[in-house]
Design an enzyme around this catalytic site. Structure first.
Site, PDB file in Angstrom:
ATOM      1  N   GLU A  79       0.827  -1.209   0.000  1.00 43.72           N
ATOM      2  CA  GLU A  79       0.000   0.000   0.000  1.00 43.72           C
ATOM      3  C   GLU A  79       0.863   1.263   0.000  1.00 43.72           C
ATOM      4  OE1 GLU A  79      -3.082  -0.006  -0.510  1.00 43.72           O
ATOM      5  OE2 GLU A  79      -3.729  -2.039  -0.001  1.00 43.72           O
ATOM      6  N   ARG A  89     -18.679   0.223   5.947  1.00 44.05           N
ATOM      7  CA  ARG A  89     -20.039  -0.243   6.258  1.00 44.05           C
ATOM      8  C   ARG A  89     -20.042  -1.149   7.476  1.00 44.05           C
ATOM      9  NH1 ARG A  89     -21.930  -2.926   0.944  1.00 44.05           N
ATOM     10  NH2 ARG A  89     -19.699  -2.899   0.679  1.00 44.05           N
ATOM     11  N   CYS A 142      -7.421  -1.425   8.725  1.00 45.68           N
ATOM     12  CA  CYS A 142      -6.067  -1.519   8.150  1.00 45.68           C
ATOM     13  C   CYS A 142      -5.530  -0.127   7.823  1.00 45.68           C
ATOM     14  CB  CYS A 142      -6.070  -2.379   6.890  1.00 45.68           C
ATOM     15  SG  CYS A 142      -6.282  -4.129   7.254  1.00 45.68           S
ATOM     16  N   HIS A 166      -1.343  -5.755   2.145  1.00 45.47           N
ATOM     17  CA  HIS A 166      -2.608  -6.496   2.111  1.00 45.47           C
ATOM     18  C   HIS A 166      -2.365  -7.858   1.460  1.00 45.47           C
ATOM     19  CE1 HIS A 166      -5.639  -3.125   2.975  1.00 45.47           C
ATOM     20  NE2 HIS A 166      -5.986  -4.151   3.736  1.00 45.47           N
TER      21      HIS A 166
HETATM   22  N1  PCA Z   1      -8.278  -6.379   7.120  1.00 43.85           N
HETATM   23  C1  PCA Z   1      -9.155  -5.246   7.375  1.00 43.85           C
HETATM   24  C2  PCA Z   1      -9.001  -4.952   8.841  1.00 43.85           C
HETATM   25  C3  PCA Z   1      -8.286  -6.115   9.437  1.00 43.85           C
HETATM   26  C4  PCA Z   1      -7.793  -6.899   8.282  1.00 43.85           C
HETATM   27  O1  PCA Z   1      -7.068  -7.920   8.332  1.00 43.85           O
HETATM   28  C5  PCA Z   1      -8.899  -4.058   6.449  1.00 43.85           C
HETATM   29  O2  PCA Z   1      -8.477  -4.259   5.290  1.00 43.85           O
HETATM   30  O3  PCA Z   1      -9.131  -2.921   6.846  1.00 43.85           O
END
Ligand code: PCA
Length: 208
Positions: A79, A89, A142, A166
């Site tokens: 990211e 949501r 996240c 991610h």
């Molecule tokens: N994914 C979520 C929050 C915790 C996770 O593992 C996100 O992409 O925000």
């Protein structure tokens, strides 16, 4: 090199959060010349944001890589951008629903990752890891943790390199196929850390 890795507990439909499994695996890893702190965070805006801040203040890490699952995405996503925005949501695990609220009133609207993402992507692709750079970490927990980490690093004036990774979801039954895939993700995290270590040790440019 001091490294802080974080993952997340299960939330919503995600019964097994692969980021938690990656962190549990990394907590037992030793890599040459690296001191790794690996911690699973609650999937809660406030608690997770406060904890990552506390960890950065305590450890002063050279590298922060937070990890979370992004259902529906394929491959790894490094990211680039953390937004000063909570907006989803789904409530968090504390029941807090955030729709359009800023994370902090005293921070930048967004922070760009200060990791050399293009170089990391190139070194991962060389090793056949499917990876892409993403410009949107969402606006759920996240992104909140990524933003909180970048904000803390900026406020404290640290040289810490920080990004968010991610990773794809795994099947709920966590079968053998998923176990193998998970090993690949753990190995990829090692590749990222080794690539950063090489750049830091050899004083190569680490700018994005
Ligand atoms: N994914 C979520 C929050 C915790 C996770 O593992 C996100 O992409 O925000």
């Amino acid at each position: 090199m001091k490294v802080l890795l974080t993952g997340f507990e299960p939330f919503g439909d995600i019964a097994v959060n692969p980021s938690q499994l990656v962190i549990e695996a990394m907590a037992h890893h030793t890599l040459p010349d690296m001191a790794i702190t690996a911690e699973v965070l609650p999937t809660e805006y406030q608690a997770a944001g406060a904890r990552v801040r506390e960890l950065i203040e305590t450890i002063s890490p050279d590298v922060v890589l937070s990890i979370g699952v992004a259902a529906g995405r394929k491959g790894l996503h490094l990211e680039r951008v953390a937004l000063n925005l909570d907006d989803a949501r789904l409530p968090d695990n504390a029941g807090q629903l955030c729709q359009g609220s800023p994370i902090t009133d005293d921070g930048a609207p967004a922070y760009f990752s200060n990791m050399p993402l293009a170089d990391l992507k190139a070194s991962l692709l060389e090793k056949n890891v499917p990876v892409t750079i993403s410009n949107h970490a969402g606006a759920y927990v996240c992104n909140h943790v990524f933003y909180s980490a970048m904000h803390t690093i900026n406020e404290l004036g640290l040289n810490t390199l920080c990004s968010f990774l991610h990773i794809p979801a795994i099947p709920d039954d966590y079968d053998q196929h998923a176990q193998l895939a998970l090993l690949g993700i753990v190995k990829s995290v090692e590749y990222i850390l080794e690539a950063l270590q090489e750049r830091i040790t050899n004083q190569l440019p680490v700018a994005p």
